[in-house]
Write an enzyme that holds these catalytic residues in place. Structure first.
Site, PDB file in Angstrom:
ATOM      1  N   GLY A  10       0.835  -1.189   0.000  1.00 37.88           N
ATOM      2  CA  GLY A  10       0.000   0.000   0.000  1.00 37.88           C
ATOM      3  C   GLY A  10       0.871   1.241   0.000  1.00 37.88           C
ATOM      4  O   GLY A  10       2.054   1.199   0.340  1.00 37.88           O
ATOM      5  N   CYS A  11       0.276   2.376  -0.384  1.00 35.83           N
ATOM      6  CA  CYS A  11       1.053   3.615  -0.464  1.00 35.83           C
ATOM      7  C   CYS A  11       1.511   4.096   0.912  1.00 35.83           C
ATOM      8  O   CYS A  11       2.671   4.492   1.097  1.00 35.83           O
ATOM      9  CB  CYS A  11       0.255   4.702  -1.177  1.00 35.83           C
ATOM     10  SG  CYS A  11      -1.439   4.915  -0.576  1.00 35.83           S
ATOM     11  N   TYR A  12       0.622   4.043   1.907  1.00 41.40           N
ATOM     12  CA  TYR A  12       1.018   4.448   3.252  1.00 41.40           C
ATOM     13  C   TYR A  12       2.132   3.547   3.805  1.00 41.40           C
ATOM     14  O   TYR A  12       3.124   4.055   4.350  1.00 41.40           O
ATOM     15  CB  TYR A  12      -0.188   4.430   4.189  1.00 41.40           C
ATOM     16  CG  TYR A  12      -1.127   5.598   4.069  1.00 41.40           C
ATOM     17  CD1 TYR A  12      -0.693   6.901   4.282  1.00 41.40           C
ATOM     18  CD2 TYR A  12      -2.476   5.399   3.768  1.00 41.40           C
ATOM     19  CE1 TYR A  12      -1.574   7.976   4.194  1.00 41.40           C
ATOM     20  CE2 TYR A  12      -3.359   6.468   3.678  1.00 41.40           C
ATOM     21  CZ  TYR A  12      -2.903   7.761   3.900  1.00 41.40           C
ATOM     22  OH  TYR A  12      -3.772   8.820   3.820  1.00 41.40           O
ATOM     23  N   THR A  58       4.366   1.879   2.167  1.00 43.52           N
ATOM     24  CA  THR A  58       5.611   2.156   1.454  1.00 43.52           C
ATOM     25  C   THR A  58       6.328   3.342   2.079  1.00 43.52           C
ATOM     26  O   THR A  58       7.533   3.283   2.376  1.00 43.52           O
ATOM     27  CB  THR A  58       5.340   2.427  -0.030  1.00 43.52           C
ATOM     28  OG1 THR A  58       4.766   1.266  -0.626  1.00 43.52           O
ATOM     29  CG2 THR A  58       6.631   2.768  -0.776  1.00 43.52           C
ATOM     30  N   ALA A  59       5.592   4.433   2.305  1.00 48.48           N
ATOM     31  CA  ALA A  59       6.203   5.629   2.888  1.00 48.48           C
ATOM     32  C   ALA A  59       6.711   5.369   4.293  1.00 48.48           C
ATOM     33  O   ALA A  59       7.834   5.763   4.658  1.00 48.48           O
ATOM     34  CB  ALA A  59       5.195   6.777   2.888  1.00 48.48           C
TER      35      ALA A  59
END
Length: 335
Positions: free
Chosen positions: A131-133, A135-136
């Site tokens: 997911g994008c969150y 990953t960050a």
């Protein structure tokens, strides 16, 4: 996410898009639905019947596993951008998403974050794009977990552009609801949090529940981009008492951890989302508060780039022995 995959793959020097599928738009041309993809003159099919070398999926969770099952069983390499194969344990998936359509396939999946699993991705035929969150957050905290400096857990405060909500109409993503507004959500628990714990725990070498991660996502009125501000609890004595020495030790750990990874940059100044727009870059900035001594790590990326479609293309490159950077850029679109 699917449209961004098509955009990136359409310009990839070693890829030919053989077919495009869609559930609600089948029968139309791709450019009818996404006019910016006018150069990709492809029909949207209801199902995939073409003979292909790899399948990339941007279907929702559960629907993805169901549709991809035949290809996985046939040995066709699959890159899935949904949550269906990210979590290793079926009970973790069930808690956040419901019953898993194909739990027997979970042991075959590799978590598609090249900075942690590059070699495993190269050998895998089933890759689950994070997911994008996560990953960050994971990229921000991974060097600390690997050093054994994350025993006290972390708070992750993250803001995402509205494109992270997808293209379907929802009241919370209408322009009049989002414009000039900032809102938090998922305060009772967000389904991306277990990904963070799973990966950080593995890095820390723990067999228990892993570092405690408190995660609060926010929706911010911009189209794309993500900024995560992470507050790790560093054990006493792990860093030098002098602030300058502590910052030097932190940066040294981050520089060494990401030295061989072309899309992660330890920035010299606090990054902003605009710097990563349209790119596959993640910019990190570790710092130490001069008054409290609190370590803070900023992580900026494009939620549709490195946080989704760009990460998927990076995995594709590794799976097929291509240059990891093929078809991707570490340079953002500015202004």
């Amino acid at each position: 996410m699917g449209a961004e995959l098509a955009r990136l793959l359409g310009a990839h020097p070693r890829v030919e898009i053989a077919a495009v599928t869609g559930r609600s738009q089948a029968g139309k041309r791709l450019a009818e639905v996404f006019p910016h993809l006018w150069s990709l003159d492809l029909p949207i099919e209801a199902s995939l019947d073409a003979d292909v070398d790899v399948v990339l999926s941007a279907l929702p969770h559960a629907a993805a596993a169901e549709a991809l099952h035949p290809f996985i069983e046939a040995g066709t390499p699959v890159i899935d951008c949904s949550a269906d194969f990210r979590l290793h344990e079926p009970e973790d998936y069930e808690r956040w998403y419901g019953d898993h359509p194909t739990p027997q396939l979970l042991p075959d999946a590799v978590y598609g974050l090249p900075e942690l699993h590059r070699d495993a991705i190269r050998e895998s035929k089933l890759v689950a794009v994070p997911g994008c969150y996560p990953t960050a957050a994971i990229l921000a905290l991974a060097p600390l977990a690997a050093a054994g400096w994350l025993d006290g857990g972390a708070i992750v405060d993250a803001k995402s552009g509205v494109s992270g909500a997808g293209r379907s109409l929802k009241l919370t993503s209408h322009f009049s609801e989002v414009g000039e507004n900032l809102s938090a959500y998922g305060l009772d628990g967000h389904r991306h949090q277990p990904e963070m714990v799973q990966e950080l725990s593995a890095l820390a070498g723990g067999d228990g529940d892993g570092p405690a991660v408190t995660f609060v996502p926010h929706l911010i009125p911009m189209v794309r981009g993500m900024l995560a501000t992470c507050y790790p609890s560093i054990p006493a004595g792990a860093l030098p008492s002098s602030r300058d020495a502590a910052i030097a030790a932190l940066r040294g750990q981050y520089d060494a951890f990401y030295d061989a990874h072309p899309f992660v940059q330890v920035a010299d100044s606090p990054p902003s989302t605009k710097q990563t727009l349209g790119s596959n870059a993640c910019l990190l900035y570790p710092g130490v508060d001069a008054v409290t001594g609190q370590v803070t790590v900023l992580s900026a990326l494009d939620n549709l780039g490195k946080g989704a479609a760009g990460g998927a293309v990076q995995c594709l490159n590794l799976m097929f022995g291509l240059d990891e950077r093929a078809g991707l850029s570490a340079v953002g679109v500015y202004p």
